[in-house]
Design a protein around this motif. Structure first.
Motif, PDB file in Angstrom:
ATOM      1  N   CYS A  68       0.861  -1.178   0.000  1.00 44.78           N
ATOM      2  CA  CYS A  68       0.000   0.000   0.000  1.00 44.78           C
ATOM      3  C   CYS A  68       0.899   1.231   0.000  1.00 44.78           C
ATOM      4  O   CYS A  68       1.829   1.332   0.801  1.00 44.78           O
ATOM      5  CB  CYS A  68      -0.916   0.005   1.226  1.00 44.78           C
ATOM      6  N   ASN A  70       0.972   4.984   0.833  1.00 45.77           N
ATOM      7  CA  ASN A  70       0.234   5.948   1.644  1.00 45.77           C
ATOM      8  C   ASN A  70       0.889   7.317   1.524  1.00 45.77           C
ATOM      9  O   ASN A  70       2.018   7.505   1.992  1.00 45.77           O
ATOM     10  CB  ASN A  70       0.255   5.517   3.114  1.00 45.77           C
ATOM     11  N   LEU A 103      -6.780  -3.387   4.878  1.00 43.98           N
ATOM     12  CA  LEU A 103      -7.600  -3.412   3.671  1.00 43.98           C
ATOM     13  C   LEU A 103      -8.035  -4.841   3.357  1.00 43.98           C
ATOM     14  O   LEU A 103      -7.528  -5.794   3.944  1.00 43.98           O
ATOM     15  CB  LEU A 103      -6.806  -2.820   2.507  1.00 43.98           C
ATOM     16  N   ALA A 109      -3.119   0.147   5.795  1.00 41.00           N
ATOM     17  CA  ALA A 109      -3.222   1.472   5.182  1.00 41.00           C
ATOM     18  C   ALA A 109      -3.364   2.505   6.290  1.00 41.00           C
ATOM     19  O   ALA A 109      -4.011   2.252   7.310  1.00 41.00           O
ATOM     20  CB  ALA A 109      -4.424   1.545   4.247  1.00 41.00           C
ATOM     21  N   ALA A 111      -5.053   5.348   7.889  1.00 38.67           N
ATOM     22  CA  ALA A 111      -6.450   5.790   7.780  1.00 38.67           C
ATOM     23  C   ALA A 111      -6.592   7.263   7.445  1.00 38.67           C
ATOM     24  O   ALA A 111      -7.531   7.650   6.754  1.00 38.67           O
ATOM     25  CB  ALA A 111      -7.189   5.478   9.086  1.00 38.67           C
ATOM     26  N   VAL A 115      -4.070  10.009   0.544  1.00 33.20           N
ATOM     27  CA  VAL A 115      -4.627   8.939  -0.280  1.00 33.20           C
ATOM     28  C   VAL A 115      -3.792   7.690  -0.032  1.00 33.20           C
ATOM     29  O   VAL A 115      -2.600   7.772   0.255  1.00 33.20           O
ATOM     30  CB  VAL A 115      -4.641   9.316  -1.792  1.00 33.20           C
ATOM     31  N   SER A 116      -4.431   6.535  -0.102  1.00 36.12           N
ATOM     32  CA  SER A 116      -3.741   5.249  -0.009  1.00 36.12           C
ATOM     33  C   SER A 116      -4.089   4.442  -1.252  1.00 36.12           C
ATOM     34  O   SER A 116      -5.262   4.336  -1.625  1.00 36.12           O
ATOM     35  CB  SER A 116      -4.168   4.480   1.242  1.00 36.12           C
ATOM     36  N   ASP A 118      -3.841   0.739  -2.739  1.00 39.03           N
ATOM     37  CA  ASP A 118      -3.614  -0.677  -2.462  1.00 39.03           C
ATOM     38  C   ASP A 118      -3.200  -1.338  -3.775  1.00 39.03           C
ATOM     39  O   ASP A 118      -3.955  -1.306  -4.752  1.00 39.03           O
ATOM     40  CB  ASP A 118      -4.887  -1.313  -1.903  1.00 39.03           C
ATOM     41  N   GLU A 139      -7.303  -0.696  -5.237  1.00 39.97           N
ATOM     42  CA  GLU A 139      -8.224   0.087  -4.410  1.00 39.97           C
ATOM     43  C   GLU A 139      -7.567   1.421  -4.110  1.00 39.97           C
ATOM     44  O   GLU A 139      -6.364   1.496  -3.867  1.00 39.97           O
ATOM     45  CB  GLU A 139      -8.530  -0.640  -3.090  1.00 39.97           C
ATOM     46  N   ARG A 141      -8.126   4.744  -1.563  1.00 42.83           N
ATOM     47  CA  ARG A 141      -8.817   5.332  -0.406  1.00 42.83           C
ATOM     48  C   ARG A 141      -8.438   6.802  -0.336  1.00 42.83           C
ATOM     49  O   ARG A 141      -7.315   7.127   0.059  1.00 42.83           O
ATOM     50  CB  ARG A 141      -8.411   4.624   0.875  1.00 42.83           C
ATOM     51  N   GLY A 143      -8.387  10.357   1.223  1.00 46.37           N
ATOM     52  CA  GLY A 143      -8.561  11.016   2.512  1.00 46.37           C
ATOM     53  C   GLY A 143      -8.997  12.456   2.296  1.00 46.37           C
ATOM     54  O   GLY A 143      -9.243  12.897   1.165  1.00 46.37           O
TER      55      GLY A 143
END
Length: 162
Positions: A68, A70, A103, A109, A111, A115-116, A118, A139, A141, A143
């Motif tokens: 991941c 991050n 994940l 990841a 939180a 942005v993260s 995957d 994926e 994520r 933020g």
């Protein structure tokens, strides 16, 4: 020929966003601070990360084929130092600080990252002291928007608006 130290002094002048590359190992979560990361292609959505060949986290990524990426915000400067090994913490103990989630892929990841991503490891290219890891993103994520953490001149800093 350009020497090792001369190269490092020159590259310290290149401002770069700061990330934590995280992965899962048989011993638990592992991660490193990284600045040599970039987007690669939107089709398939991919990133490129450069990781020193001697790092345990890099070996774990190559074994489990996932990681991941991050992207850190300016408030994460202490986490960046921690994952860079600057405060003496190593291995899975690095994850004792920060808000970490697992994940669906099993990869940790951050939180509250900007942005993260995957990623599934697509390929590894050897280049001198490093492995170039190419990951296909499975994926994303997103933020909250915020000011990214930047590394330049041997220091963690942030962007200043014009």
């Amino acid at each position: 020929m350009i020497g090792y130290d001369e190269f490092r002094r020159g590259m310290r002048r290149l401002a770069a966003g700061v990330s934590i590359i995280s992965t899962q190992s048989t011993a638990g979560p592992l991660g490193i601070t990284a600045t040599a990361v970039t987007s690669l292609t939107p089709d398939p959505p991919s990133v490129l990360c450069c990781v020193n060949k001697n790092l345990v986290a890099g070996n774990a990524i190559r074994q489990n084929r996932s990681f991941c990426l991050n992207l850190l915000r300016q408030q994460h400067h202490s986490l960046a130092r921690r994952f860079a090994g600057m405060d003496g913490v190593s291995g899975t103990a690095k994850f004792d600080e920060g808000a970490w989630v697992t994940l669906a892929s099993g990869t940790p990841a951050l939180a509250d990252s900007l942005v993260s991503f995957d990623c599934q490891l697509d390929r590894v290219v050897e280049a001198g002291t490093h492995h170039v890891l190419i990951g296909v993103i499975h994926e994303i994520r997103l933020g909250e928007l915020g000011n990214p953490l930047v590394y330049c001149g041997g220091n963690f800093t942030s962007l200043l608006p014009h």
